[in-house]
Design an enzyme around this catalytic site. Structure first.
Site, mmCIF file in Angstrom:
data_model
loop_
_atom_site.group_PDB
_atom_site.id
_atom_site.type_symbol
_atom_site.label_atom_id
_atom_site.label_comp_id
_atom_site.label_asym_id
_atom_site.label_seq_id
_atom_site.Cartn_x
_atom_site.Cartn_y
_atom_site.Cartn_z
ATOM 1 N N HIS A 155 0.807 -1.227 0.000
ATOM 2 C CA HIS A 155 0.000 0.000 0.000
ATOM 3 C C HIS A 155 0.840 1.277 0.000
ATOM 4 O O HIS A 155 0.496 2.258 0.665
ATOM 5 C CB HIS A 155 -0.965 -0.001 1.181
ATOM 6 C CG HIS A 155 -2.027 -1.063 1.108
ATOM 7 N ND1 HIS A 155 -2.550 -1.512 -0.086
ATOM 8 C CD2 HIS A 155 -2.660 -1.770 2.095
ATOM 9 C CE1 HIS A 155 -3.476 -2.430 0.165
ATOM 10 N NE2 HIS A 155 -3.549 -2.614 1.467
ATOM 11 N N HIS B 8 -10.146 1.359 0.852
ATOM 12 C CA HIS B 8 -9.901 0.225 1.749
ATOM 13 C C HIS B 8 -10.928 0.167 2.880
ATOM 14 O O HIS B 8 -10.588 -0.127 4.026
ATOM 15 C CB HIS B 8 -8.486 0.313 2.319
ATOM 16 C CG HIS B 8 -7.882 -1.003 2.684
ATOM 17 N ND1 HIS B 8 -8.363 -1.772 3.730
ATOM 18 C CD2 HIS B 8 -6.850 -1.693 2.159
ATOM 19 C CE1 HIS B 8 -7.625 -2.870 3.833
ATOM 20 N NE2 HIS B 8 -6.712 -2.855 2.880
ATOM 21 N N GLU C 31 -11.654 -4.288 -2.663
ATOM 22 C CA GLU C 31 -10.719 -3.280 -3.149
ATOM 23 C C GLU C 31 -10.579 -3.398 -4.670
ATOM 24 O O GLU C 31 -9.893 -4.282 -5.167
ATOM 25 C CB GLU C 31 -9.361 -3.461 -2.483
ATOM 26 C CG GLU C 31 -9.404 -3.446 -0.965
ATOM 27 C CD GLU C 31 -8.137 -4.014 -0.353
ATOM 28 O OE1 GLU C 31 -7.041 -3.510 -0.676
ATOM 29 O OE2 GLU C 31 -8.242 -4.977 0.439
#
Length: 317
Positions: A94, A164, A282
């Site tokens: 991420h 998220h 996601e």
């Protein structure tokens, strides 16, 4: 209707209301703090925005410029090796410190049904590019919450933004009893580090959700995998008298069922985050695509922006 509140330290909360539907988005991390139908909130989160700071579960954040994992925390683009932060074992997850979810966005514009946030993100964490980010949240009267993303950079960079949020259609308890349908004939198999290995067929596997299955029916409900969506496929989840439908312009969706969800700050319902309390959908391009020529990916270049969108429709059964 929109209401904007000042939470201090430059952070704003923007609440959109359309009939019985409402959604609240924070300027910090462009976080989806709540999504309600009537008095039921189907998104996990915190009342105090400061509880999101350093949240290990990335709760509600807009993650970018690259969501998911990059193997070995490095990749080569146009003959140049980019070395990233190792924040997930030996890999990058991420975007590390570059993650847009750690930044406070500006409000660029709003209407009665939408709000647009903007961010200029400097080169950081090995991502050698300055990014300009625009994210719009739009809530319709029939319960469709759309997230529209636009991203550009001054230098070449892989682009893989997502939201998220953790959903729980009951608003409480675990999510193993949620019925999920994923229109995907293929998924991406991963190794022990959750790094992609290959694209495989879901036929005859625990990853076949084409006809619908309870999240907890197989693998004890533990999933953290990218599913390759069929063209124009609509993903749906049902539980507690509600249905959540997801559509996206991205080719894949990462189903994460919150096996490692944890935290030290109580959530809005007063309980601590815990395993299987929420699931993430996601929308994304394929994980680790900068290191895989056979994987679908997307790049920004100077003078070229990219655009993608994802919507979640909430309705009563």
């Amino acid at each position: 209707m929109i209401a904007i509140r000042d939470l201090g330290d430059g952070v704003k909360a923007c609440s959109l209301t359309q009939g019985e539907y409402s959604a609240t988005v924070l300027s910090y991390g462009c976080i989806l703090q709540s999504f309600r139908i009537g008095d039921r909130d189907v998104v996990l989160g915190f009342d105090d925005w400061r509880s999101y700071e350093g949240c290990p579960s990335y709760m509600g954040e807009v993650v970018g410029p690259f969501a998911n994992r990059i193997a070995g925390a490095k990749f080569v683009l146009d003959g140049h090796e980019f070395v990233l932060e190792k924040n997930d074992g030996r890999n990058n997850l991420h975007s590390g410190s570059k993650n847009f979810g750690n930044k406070n966005f500006e409000i660029a514009g709003y209407s009665d049904s939408s709000v647009t946030f903007s961010l200029v993100s400097p080169a950081e964490g090995g991502f050698d590019a300055v990014h300009e980010v625009m994210v719009t949240y739009l809530l319709s009267s029939d319960g469709v919450l759309t997230m529209d993303y636009q991203l550009s950079s001054d230098r070449p960079c892989p682009a893989n933004m997502t939201n998220h949020s953790y959903f729980n259609l009951k608003g409480a308890g675990d999510i193993k009893d949620h019925l999920i349908s994923i229109p995907a004939a293929s998924y991406i198999a991963v190794d022990d580090e959750l790094i992609p290995v290959s694209v495989g067929s879901v036929e005859g596997t625990d990853f076949d959700f084409r006809s619908g299955a309870l999240i907890g029916e197989r693998r004890n409900g533990a999933y953290d995998h990218c599913f390759i969506l069929d063209d124009d496929g609509v993903l749906s989840v049902e539980c507690g008298g509600l249905r959540l439908e997801m559509r996206t312009t991205c080719p894949g969706v990462q189903l994460y069922t919150g096996e490692f969800l944890s935290g030290v700050h109580p959530m809005k319902d007063g309980t601590l985050p815990s395993a299987f309390r929420g699931f993430c959908l996601e929308s994304e391009y394929y994980p680790d695509f900068p290191n895989r020529r056979d994987f679908k990916g997307l790049y920004t270049f100077a003078g070229k922006s990219v655009h993608f969108s994802t919507s979640y429709k909430l309705e009563r059964l």
